[in-house]
Structures are given as C-alpha cells and as structure tokens.
Write a protein that holds these residues in place. Sequence first.
Motif, PDB file in Angstrom:
ATOM      1  N   GLU A  64      -6.069  -5.827   3.043  1.00  0.00           N
ATOM      2  CA  GLU A  64      -5.712  -4.498   3.540  1.00  0.00           C
ATOM      3  C   GLU A  64      -5.890  -3.424   2.472  1.00  0.00           C
ATOM      4  O   GLU A  64      -6.293  -2.298   2.768  1.00  0.00           O
ATOM      5  CB  GLU A  64      -4.265  -4.504   4.023  1.00  0.00           C
ATOM      6  N   ARG A 500       5.997  -1.516   1.067  1.00  0.00           N
ATOM      7  CA  ARG A 500       4.973  -1.654   2.106  1.00  0.00           C
ATOM      8  C   ARG A 500       5.223  -0.676   3.255  1.00  0.00           C
ATOM      9  O   ARG A 500       4.290  -0.096   3.807  1.00  0.00           O
ATOM     10  CB  ARG A 500       4.969  -3.096   2.618  1.00  0.00           C
ATOM     11  N   ARG A 501       6.495  -0.469   3.598  1.00  0.00           N
ATOM     12  CA  ARG A 501       6.816   0.487   4.674  1.00  0.00           C
ATOM     13  C   ARG A 501       6.445   1.907   4.256  1.00  0.00           C
ATOM     14  O   ARG A 501       5.894   2.676   5.050  1.00  0.00           O
ATOM     15  CB  ARG A 501       8.304   0.406   5.002  1.00  0.00           C
ATOM     16  N   HIS A 502       6.754   2.256   3.016  1.00  0.00           N
ATOM     17  CA  HIS A 502       6.412   3.598   2.548  1.00  0.00           C
ATOM     18  C   HIS A 502       4.888   3.786   2.496  1.00  0.00           C
ATOM     19  O   HIS A 502       4.393   4.879   2.797  1.00  0.00           O
ATOM     20  CB  HIS A 502       7.018   3.845   1.166  1.00  0.00           C
ATOM     21  N   VAL A 503       4.175   2.755   2.114  1.00  0.00           N
ATOM     22  CA  VAL A 503       2.709   2.850   2.077  1.00  0.00           C
ATOM     23  C   VAL A 503       2.163   3.046   3.485  1.00  0.00           C
ATOM     24  O   VAL A 503       1.267   3.882   3.710  1.00  0.00           O
ATOM     25  CB  VAL A 503       2.111   1.588   1.421  1.00  0.00           C
ATOM     26  N   ASP A 504       2.676   2.284   4.439  1.00  0.00           N
ATOM     27  CA  ASP A 504       2.221   2.442   5.830  1.00  0.00           C
ATOM     28  C   ASP A 504       2.500   3.850   6.333  1.00  0.00           C
ATOM     29  O   ASP A 504       1.663   4.462   7.016  1.00  0.00           O
ATOM     30  CB  ASP A 504       2.916   1.411   6.725  1.00  0.00           C
ATOM     31  N   ALA A 505       3.686   4.379   5.999  1.00  0.00           N
ATOM     32  CA  ALA A 505       4.017   5.737   6.440  1.00  0.00           C
ATOM     33  C   ALA A 505       3.108   6.755   5.781  1.00  0.00           C
ATOM     34  O   ALA A 505       2.642   7.711   6.432  1.00  0.00           O
ATOM     35  CB  ALA A 505       5.479   6.046   6.117  1.00  0.00           C
ATOM     36  N   ARG A 507       0.050   6.275   4.669  1.00  0.00           N
ATOM     37  CA  ARG A 507      -1.283   6.164   5.275  1.00  0.00           C
ATOM     38  C   ARG A 507      -1.314   6.852   6.638  1.00  0.00           C
ATOM     39  O   ARG A 507      -2.306   7.504   6.988  1.00  0.00           O
ATOM     40  CB  ARG A 507      -1.654   4.681   5.427  1.00  0.00           C
ATOM     41  N   GLY A 508      -0.229   6.664   7.404  1.00  0.00           N
ATOM     42  CA  GLY A 508      -0.186   7.318   8.709  1.00  0.00           C
ATOM     43  C   GLY A 508      -0.207   8.829   8.591  1.00  0.00           C
ATOM     44  O   GLY A 508      -0.904   9.515   9.356  1.00  0.00           O
ATOM     45  N   LYS A 511      -3.699   9.882   7.614  1.00  0.00           N
ATOM     46  CA  LYS A 511      -4.608   9.767   8.747  1.00  0.00           C
ATOM     47  C   LYS A 511      -4.385  10.896   9.744  1.00  0.00           C
ATOM     48  O   LYS A 511      -5.344  11.449  10.318  1.00  0.00           O
ATOM     49  CB  LYS A 511      -4.403   8.409   9.420  1.00  0.00           C
ATOM     50  N   TRP A 688       0.112   3.849  -3.701  1.00  0.00           N
ATOM     51  CA  TRP A 688      -1.031   4.144  -2.810  1.00  0.00           C
ATOM     52  C   TRP A 688      -1.495   5.563  -3.089  1.00  0.00           C
ATOM     53  O   TRP A 688      -0.720   6.420  -3.537  1.00  0.00           O
ATOM     54  CB  TRP A 688      -0.597   4.030  -1.350  1.00  0.00           C
TER      55      TRP A 688
END
Length: 762
Positions: A64, A500-505, A507-508, A511, A688
Amino acid sequence: MSNRHASGTDPHGASMRDKAARDALPPRVRQLLDQVLALLTPELNRELERVLVALEQDVYGQAELARNPALQSGYMDTLRKLRLHRDRFAPTFLGGLETLLMGIRSPARPDDDALDTPVYDSLRLVDHNEISEEAVLSTIALRHESRAGLPLLLLGQRFGVLAGAPAFDAASLPVGPQAFGRLLAEAGAVLELNLETRLQLYQLYDRQLMPGYAPWVEAINALLDSANVLPELTFVPLRRRRATPDSDAAQDRRSTSPDAPAEGAAGQPRNYTAWPGEADRSAHGSAEEAEMLALLRELLAQRRAATDSTGEAAPPSTGTAGRPRTALASAEIDAALGALQTRAPTPQSPRSVPDIRQALLAQSRLQRGHATTLSGEDNDTFELLNLLYTAIGSELRKGAPSNDLLDRLQVPLLRVALQDRGFFVREEHPARQLLNAVAEAGAVWIADDETDPQLNSKLQHAVDHVVTHYDGDATVFDSANQKLQQHLQAMARKAEVSERRHVDAARGRDKLDLAKARANEAIDQAVGGGTLPKFLRTLLDQAWTDVLTLVLLRHGEDSGEWRLHATATAQIVATHLLGEPAPDGLAARIESALGLVGYHGEEAVAIARQLTGVPDDNDDPASRTELAIKLKARTRLGADAEPKPAEPEPRTPREQECYELLRALPFGTWIEFSTNQQGDMVRRRLAWFSPTTGRALFVNQRGQRVDDNVAHDLDQVARLLAIGQARVVSADRGRLVDRAWQASLSALRGLTGRDRKQEESA
C-alpha cells in the motif's frame, strides 16, 4: 540439519531413514519424545500461523505504501506466494522437529548432512545472502539461549539421558533455539520468498514466537521430570571466594597435601547441577568478554593516572596515622548493598553511584572503627556504572518520571555488576535489558506535556519487583522485563493502528482536495472566456462542483460516469452562453446528481431549473435570494477539510535541495524539530506525505497526529531544514543504554588519547 526436506532431494529415502531411526529407539524413549512433540505441536502450530498472518499484513502494508509500481508488483507477488504455500510452512517445521527428536540416538551420516553440489556461477568466496541469514538466525538463537540459559542446561542433561550420550549443549539440543532457527529456514524455503521477506519473517519469528520459548523449555523439563528422567535435578550457583594472600597460601598448602580434597569437594565453591562427578558446564564469560573487561580496566587506570597527574586529589589509600586501609570483601559489599536495597527511599537516600559508594564506606568505618576501601576490581565496577548512568542521564529529560525509578535500580545493578561484570559487555544481559526498557520508556513514550498513569504503574511495578526480590538471581530482572515488555508491545501495536488511521484520513483529505480542484478545472474549461450570471456561477461553484467532486471520488476520471457529467457541465454552460435549448433529460440528470450530495425535493428542482435555463413562473429575485441563503447555510462536501495553504514563495537553492531530499524519504522517517531558542528538540515521525500537494502528516511515538509547532507540509519542513531548525534522523541509533555505553567508552578513550598526545608533545 540437512536441507533435504526443503530442497526436495530424495524425500522417500529421507523418510525411510527417519522411520528407521524412530524404530531403533527404545520404546520408553520413543514414548517420551512423542509426548514432547505432542506438547509442542499445538503451540508451534498456533504461533507459526500468527507469524504468517503478521507477515502477510506487513507485506500488504508495504504494498500500500509503495510509490513505485514495480515495488508494489513485487510485494503483491510475495503475497501470492505466501497464500499459495502457507499450508506447507508449519508441517515442514514440525516434520523437521520430529526428525531431530527421533534422531537423537542416530549419528549423523555424511550423506545426510551433505549439502547439494554448489553451482559456481561466480568467483565469490562466500555467499553474502546466506551469511546474512545465518547471522540473523544465530543472533536470535543466542539471545534466547541467554534468556533460557538455566532451563536449557537442565534440559540438555535430560536429553543426554534419553540419547544415552553426554549432555546436550544448547547448540546441539533438538529443541534448542539454534535448531529452531534451522527449522525456520527450511520451512521458510518452501514459501519461495525473496531475501528481504525472509529476513522480515525471521524478525517476526523473534518478536512473536520466541518470547514463549522459555516457558516451553520449562514445560518440557516438567514433563521429563514427572516421567522420572533425572527427577529433582537442580542448578545451584555458588559464588567464588575472592582470592587473598592468606587464601592463596592455604590453597597452595591444600594442593600440595596428599590429603587435600579433590576439586569441587566440600569447601571448594563451584557451580554444579547437584550430580556428583558432573563437569562444571556454566561459562563465566567468553575470551572476548574477558578481553573487553581487561581493556575497560586499563582505560580506567589510565583515566585515574591522568587525574592524578593534573594534581586533583585522589582517594587516599591510607587512613589516619598512615595505616593502610582494609579492602572490603565482595561478600561484605554485597551484604551492605542488600541492606541498603531493602530500605524505603527517603530524601536523604543516596542519589548517585558515588553517593552509594560513600555511604557504603562511611557505614563500614562506623562498624570497624577505621577507614576501609574497595578492591581495585570493585572500585572499577562502581566507576563504570557511574559513567553509564551519567551518559544515560544526558539523554533523558530532567524531571522525567523514569528518573527516580532509574535511581532506585542503581543498588540492584551494582550488586549484579559486582557479581557478573559481563553486565558491561553483554548487550543482552537481563539487568541491562530492564535498565534500557525503563530508560527508553521515560525518554520515548512519555512526552513533556503528558502523563501516562498506566505506563508509570507498569514501570513502578517492574522496579519494585527487582528491588524486592533480587538477591543474586539475575532472572528476577528478566521476569520483570517480560511483563513490562508486554505492555510496551501493546502500546506499540496501538500506536501502529492509530498511525494507520491518521494516514488513511490524510490520504482521504488529499484525494478530496485533488478531486475538488479537478472539478473546478472542468467547470472553468467549460466556461472558457465567457461570462455567466453571478447567481448561475454560484450554483456551479457550489452545488455542481460538489456533484463533480463526488463523481471523481467514486468513479475516477477515466470512467463513463465522469464523462457523462462533464458533458452535462458543457451543456449547462452552452445553454446560458450560446442560448441553446437544454437537451431532453438534462434537468432530470441534474436532479438525480444533486440528490447524491444531499439536495432533495423542491431544492433540487429549483437548482436544476436555474442550471438548465427552464423558465419558472415563481422565478423572482426573492426566490433566488432564498435559494442562495440555503446554499450558504448548507455544509458542503469536504467543508471540514483543512484550508488550502497559500501559494509558497520561491525557494532558495538550499531550500529546494532540502525539499527534494524530503520527497525522496520513505514513510516512517523520524525528523527532529527545534522547539525553542535553547535548542530543545522534539522528534516526530513523517507518517505520510502527498507528492502532488506536498501536504505531510506527522505523528508522535504513540501514532497520534500532532498539531503543535510542527510544520504540516513539505515546503515548510524544507525551509526549517535549510535554516537548521529541523534535522532528519538518518538511522536508528540503537537502544538508549547501548548508546550511553558507547558514549562512555568514547569519553574514556578520548580522555586517555588526549593525555597521551599531551605527554608526547611535552
């Protein structure tokens, strides 16, 4: 052990030899070995499966985060191989273990242990990949041999009985850490992984499976003990008496007397396993350790000589009236330290190693009536621990919660170091492990502006356990450290999930910003150089931009949905700029699209009529004003996102160089930021960043997003790097105690080196 199972060479012949070896065992021995295998099989099956699951998750996470398509493809291929061959992993490991157990009475044959004929594809003397893997597995094995040293010693005695041979050492024990490492290499070979992933497998094996190894060895010992294989076998360590001139003379007299008792008889302390005639199997340190300790003593002697040459007062070796001071015996020192260890801490308690030494000598003076001193070796031990504590203190914050706990550990650590000076040269010594865990917990996990009552309680409990129970058995440190490590590992897992949650947020959000920018660009392209009515442009910039953004997020720019809505955008603009009638069905498509972003009923119909230019009897300024108010009050898609940063100023050449360096850094790099003019630094993890927008996410050790003075995009960080207010932590510098010890050695060498240069120049 051979690699015949992994390589697939002659499996039928190998299985026949294994069956022959099993049948050759006495029935009772075969029954006991089957019980050992039955004891280990479910545990190993479960733990090996956990290791593979963790490896899959790590490889998937790497895929990922991979920015290179080729790297991502490689990680996905590794995942495919893992899922294809994972069913063979545990059976290969357990099959090899059964072969080792059933072959304890079978001598190794040349054809069994012969390696496959090598293929000489290059003129290299060594295979670098093989050596690196062997080194990793050997390091893991040695670490766990030291942690389970006593149970392995007893188990080796019992396996010697089963094999009808001398006792097994840890290296040749069928269930020893080294044997497990070889079995892991064979089982890993069936997965067909590359070198990087195999090393990752070994690390997970070390972290997840091997922490339970020592209890397994204890369980095997208990099983064999209950089966009357050397029942009640124990290990009793006895300290050697310190040699004195009188004792040396007495020893010489005993050695020359025909009636002198044999080595190890009563009055001659030695380590033994409670079985008469057994050789002493415990090692007091390798030759390398002895050489290192001798070097340390030499450096300390040079340091003292340098101090004396500067005219500073040295501790006198004589008391009043010129009488030589008596050197305290190690047993007396240990007893005095033991009494000091049991005392409740008070404000008057010694706070440093020199204070403890001074209190020890003062107490001895009161008891004896004259001054005493320490022997040369014991004095060196006090000095070395003081140097180590001084270096540790330089890496810790003043007032950190762990500082008082480190002070309480000084007395038990002195007792350990006086009995086993390998504490200073063995990184995996149990007492050194605990010292590092307590120091790093205070330095890393607890920030200046936060407290963690649960962690503080665990640290307090670990130190209390050592202070209360330590009386010569270093395993007390290991048991305290294991409980503390369980909590620290749980904290590390929580930090990973949080990050990982902060990275996903992040990235969102990135995007979403990119999709919104592309939607605005599509509207600008459709409008071109034309001028739309202000109210119509407001509807496009708000309601219709949200529609286009959502379509991009859901379907992407290459989808038919995007092309359909881009065409609708062009038709809306053409209706108002060119006066063309709206195509049939356009209003219905607009109403349906507006429903996706929360516009319903009359509101969606009113916006669709305005966009398509359909005349409305109720279309008056008042209704448009009311619609505009509703649009302004509505929460737009992505309205809670961070504001768009201002356009950065041009960078200087140095700032541009730092910016390019940051863009090349891998995720997870640590960066230190200056927090004040005094040079205090705070360390943050670059979890990230977006190569497109430059937005960056920094987290702390706990995986929590930080919103303090740390910059939030690469441009700001690059400017801080250029002026020296930030620096990239290039690599992990190892454990805190190891760094402190190396700093102490460097200080000793630097001092003696400067003194030699001064003598040469004089």
